[in-house]
Design a protein around this motif. Structure first.
Motif, PDB file in Angstrom:
ATOM      1  N   ALA A   1      78.733  13.129  25.497  1.00 21.61           N
ATOM      2  CA  ALA A   1      78.465  13.527  26.883  1.00 21.61           C
ATOM      3  C   ALA A   1      77.513  14.714  26.875  1.00 21.61           C
ATOM      4  CB  ALA A   1      79.758  13.889  27.589  1.00 21.61           C
ATOM      5  N   SER A   2      76.714  14.770  27.895  1.00 26.81           N
ATOM      6  CA  SER A   2      75.758  15.856  28.062  1.00 26.81           C
ATOM      7  C   SER A   2      76.333  16.847  29.077  1.00 26.81           C
ATOM      8  CB  SER A   2      74.439  15.263  28.575  1.00 26.81           C
ATOM      9  OG  SER A   2      73.504  16.276  28.796  1.00 26.81           O
ATOM     10  N   LEU A   3      76.342  18.121  28.720  1.00 21.05           N
ATOM     11  CA  LEU A   3      76.908  19.165  29.564  1.00 21.05           C
ATOM     12  C   LEU A   3      75.792  19.979  30.202  1.00 21.05           C
ATOM     13  CD1 LEU A   3      79.548  20.377  26.965  1.00 21.05           C
ATOM     14  CD2 LEU A   3      79.943  18.791  28.865  1.00 21.05           C
ATOM     15  N   LYS A   4      75.883  20.145  31.542  1.00 16.16           N
ATOM     16  CA  LYS A   4      74.899  20.925  32.295  1.00 16.16           C
ATOM     17  C   LYS A   4      75.615  21.683  33.390  1.00 16.16           C
ATOM     18  CE  LYS A   4      71.708  17.113  32.049  1.00 16.16           C
ATOM     19  NZ  LYS A   4      71.103  16.069  32.832  1.00 16.16           N
ATOM     20  N   LEU A   5      75.048  22.828  33.783  1.00  9.59           N
ATOM     21  CA  LEU A   5      75.606  23.585  34.896  1.00  9.59           C
ATOM     22  C   LEU A   5      75.388  22.838  36.205  1.00  9.59           C
ATOM     23  CD1 LEU A   5      74.538  27.322  34.405  1.00  9.59           C
ATOM     24  CD2 LEU A   5      76.640  26.215  33.708  1.00  9.59           C
ATOM     25  N   SER A   6      76.365  22.943  37.094  1.00  7.77           N
ATOM     26  CA  SER A   6      76.205  22.465  38.467  1.00  7.77           C
ATOM     27  C   SER A   6      75.605  23.612  39.283  1.00  7.77           C
ATOM     28  CB  SER A   6      77.566  22.084  39.042  1.00  7.77           C
ATOM     29  OG  SER A   6      78.363  23.262  39.173  1.00  7.77           O
ATOM     30  N   ALA A   7      75.313  23.364  40.554  1.00  6.28           N
ATOM     31  CA  ALA A   7      74.811  24.427  41.433  1.00  6.28           C
ATOM     32  C   ALA A   7      75.850  25.547  41.527  1.00  6.28           C
ATOM     33  CB  ALA A   7      74.482  23.860  42.807  1.00  6.28           C
ATOM     34  N   ASP A   8      77.131  25.188  41.664  1.00  2.00           N
ATOM     35  CA  ASP A   8      78.186  26.215  41.715  1.00  2.00           C
ATOM     36  C   ASP A   8      78.284  26.962  40.388  1.00  2.00           C
ATOM     37  OD1 ASP A   8      78.830  25.699  44.341  1.00  2.00           O
ATOM     38  OD2 ASP A   8      80.571  24.434  43.857  1.00  2.00           O
ATOM     39  N   GLY A   9      78.101  26.244  39.299  1.00  2.00           N
ATOM     40  CA  GLY A   9      78.128  26.870  37.978  1.00  2.00           C
ATOM     41  C   GLY A   9      77.025  27.900  37.822  1.00  2.00           C
ATOM     42  N   ARG A  10      75.838  27.580  38.345  1.00  2.00           N
ATOM     43  CA  ARG A  10      74.721  28.532  38.294  1.00  2.00           C
ATOM     44  C   ARG A  10      75.043  29.786  39.099  1.00  2.00           C
ATOM     45  NH1 ARG A  10      71.922  23.852  38.038  1.00  2.00           N
ATOM     46  NH2 ARG A  10      71.642  23.621  40.282  1.00  2.00           N
ATOM     47  N   LYS A  11      75.673  29.619  40.256  1.00  2.00           N
ATOM     48  CA  LYS A  11      76.037  30.773  41.091  1.00  2.00           C
ATOM     49  C   LYS A  11      77.047  31.665  40.364  1.00  2.00           C
ATOM     50  CE  LYS A  11      75.375  28.389  45.443  1.00  2.00           C
ATOM     51  NZ  LYS A  11      76.075  27.667  46.508  1.00  2.00           N
ATOM     52  N   VAL A  12      78.076  31.054  39.791  1.00  2.00           N
ATOM     53  CA  VAL A  12      79.092  31.821  39.069  1.00  2.00           C
ATOM     54  C   VAL A  12      78.462  32.508  37.868  1.00  2.00           C
ATOM     55  CG1 VAL A  12      81.183  31.619  37.653  1.00  2.00           C
ATOM     56  CG2 VAL A  12      81.065  30.465  39.874  1.00  2.00           C
ATOM     57  N   TYR A  13      77.655  31.766  37.122  1.00  2.00           N
ATOM     58  CA  TYR A  13      76.995  32.342  35.959  1.00  2.00           C
ATOM     59  C   TYR A  13      76.143  33.545  36.365  1.00  2.00           C
ATOM     60  CZ  TYR A  13      73.902  33.215  32.115  1.00  2.00           C
ATOM     61  OH  TYR A  13      73.199  33.854  31.133  1.00  2.00           O
ATOM     62  N   LYS A  14      75.342  33.411  37.406  1.00  2.00           N
ATOM     63  CA  LYS A  14      74.467  34.502  37.851  1.00  2.00           C
ATOM     64  C   LYS A  14      75.276  35.725  38.267  1.00  2.00           C
ATOM     65  CE  LYS A  14      70.306  32.946  37.355  1.00  2.00           C
ATOM     66  NZ  LYS A  14      69.446  33.574  36.360  1.00  2.00           N
ATOM     67  N   ASP A  15      76.418  35.524  38.931  1.00  2.00           N
ATOM     68  CA  ASP A  15      77.268  36.635  39.350  1.00  2.00           C
ATOM     69  C   ASP A  15      77.796  37.401  38.132  1.00  2.00           C
ATOM     70  OD1 ASP A  15      78.770  38.213  41.311  1.00  2.00           O
ATOM     71  OD2 ASP A  15      80.541  37.168  40.496  1.00  2.00           O
ATOM     72  N   ILE A  16      78.298  36.665  37.174  1.00  2.00           N
ATOM     73  CA  ILE A  16      78.845  37.307  35.971  1.00  2.00           C
ATOM     74  C   ILE A  16      77.713  37.923  35.155  1.00  2.00           C
ATOM     75  CG2 ILE A  16      80.132  36.946  33.822  1.00  2.00           C
ATOM     76  CD1 ILE A  16      81.560  34.588  35.317  1.00  2.00           C
ATOM     77  N   GLU A  17      76.599  37.227  35.065  1.00  2.00           N
ATOM     78  CA  GLU A  17      75.459  37.731  34.291  1.00  2.00           C
ATOM     79  C   GLU A  17      74.998  39.095  34.808  1.00  2.00           C
ATOM     80  OE1 GLU A  17      71.257  35.936  32.748  1.00  2.00           O
ATOM     81  OE2 GLU A  17      71.596  35.890  34.911  1.00  2.00           O
ATOM     82  N   LYS A  18      74.931  39.269  36.127  1.00  2.00           N
ATOM     83  CA  LYS A  18      74.509  40.567  36.684  1.00  2.00           C
ATOM     84  C   LYS A  18      75.420  41.681  36.182  1.00  2.00           C
ATOM     85  CE  LYS A  18      74.275  39.053  40.974  1.00  2.00           C
ATOM     86  NZ  LYS A  18      74.229  39.049  42.434  1.00  2.00           N
ATOM     87  N   PHE A  19      76.715  41.451  36.190  1.00  2.00           N
ATOM     88  CA  PHE A  19      77.688  42.440  35.719  1.00  2.00           C
ATOM     89  C   PHE A  19      77.507  42.708  34.230  1.00  2.00           C
ATOM     90  CE2 PHE A  19      81.928  43.223  33.857  1.00  2.00           C
ATOM     91  CZ  PHE A  19      82.252  44.411  34.494  1.00  2.00           C
ATOM     92  N   VAL A  20      77.433  41.644  33.449  1.00  2.00           N
ATOM     93  CA  VAL A  20      77.327  41.771  31.995  1.00  2.00           C
ATOM     94  C   VAL A  20      76.032  42.480  31.605  1.00  2.00           C
ATOM     95  CG1 VAL A  20      77.123  40.473  29.832  1.00  2.00           C
ATOM     96  CG2 VAL A  20      78.832  39.809  31.519  1.00  2.00           C
TER      97      VAL A  20
END
Length: 165
Positions: free
Chosen positions: A103-122
Motif C-alpha cells: 500500500a502507498s501511504l500519503k497525507l490527506s488534507a487533514d493530515g497536512r493541516k495537523v502536520y503543519k500545526d505540529i511542525e510550527k511548534f517543533v
C-alpha cells in the motif's frame, strides 16, 4: 596475572555521561518529553503516530516497510501508527493495484493541516535548542551525525554484534 593485565590494556574506560548512545538518548528523551504533550493533547497522537506522520509528510508516497525503515521502528509499531492515522483520516492508504500486499501511504488534507500545526511548534523549539550553537557548530554537528549514522549502519551493524561480545 598476564590475562588481567591484557584485559586492562584492551579496555578503555568511558564514563557513562560520555557514551554517545546514552547522551543521544537523554537529549532525545528530554526533547520528546517536552514536545510530545503538545501533539498528544492537541491532536491525540502517540509518539509513533507523530513520527510516522512526519516521515510520510517528508517522503510520501511510501510503503509501510519504507516507513518502518525511515522511523527505525518495528513492523508492529508502524502498523498500529498507520491504523491510527488512517482511522483519524490523516493519511490515505492506497492499495497497489499491481501488488495487493503493498500500500502507498500519503497525507490527506487533514493530515497536512495537523502536520503543519505540529511542525510550527517543533520548528520553534528546534530554533531555540540550536540557538546554543553558532553556524559553524551546527554544520559540524550535522556532518558528525551523518558520519556516526553511516558508521553505525555501514560498518558496525555489518560486522554483527558477536564481534563486540
Amino acid at each position: 596475572m598476564a590475562n588481567n593485565a591484557s584485559m586492562t590494556n584492551t579496555k578503555t574506560i568511558v564514563s557513562l555521561e560520555n557514551w554517545t548512545g546514552y547522551r543521544f538518548g537523554l537529549i532525545a528523551s528530554r526533547l520528546g518529553s517536552f514536545i510530545a504533550p503538545m501533539y498528544e493533547d492537541r491532536h491525540k497522537l502517540t509518539v509513533p503516530a507523530w513520527r510516522s506522520l512526519a516521515v510520510i509528510a517528508r517522503y510520501q508516497p511510501l510503503t509501510a516497510a519504507q516507513l518502518a525503515t525511515l522511523t527505525s521502528s518495528d513492523a508492529f509499531k508502524v502498523a498500529r501508527a498507520i491504523d491510527l492515522l488512517v482511522r483519524r483520516g490523516l493519511i490515505h492508504r492506497d492499495v497497489d493495484k499491481a501488488d495487493r500486499r503493498r500500500a502507498s501511504l500519503k497525507l490527506s488534507a487533514d493530515g497536512r493541516k495537523v502536520y503543519k500545526d505540529i511542525e510550527k511548534f517543533v520548528v520553534r523549539v528546534e530554533r531555540e535548542l540550536m540557538a546554543a550553537l553558532d553556524a559553524h557548530e551546527i554544520d559540524v554537528l550535522r556532518r558528525s551525525l551523518d558520519k556516526l549514522d553511516h558508521q553505525l549502519e555501514v560498518q558496525i551493524k555489518a560486522q554483527g554484534r558477536e564481534k563486540f561480545l
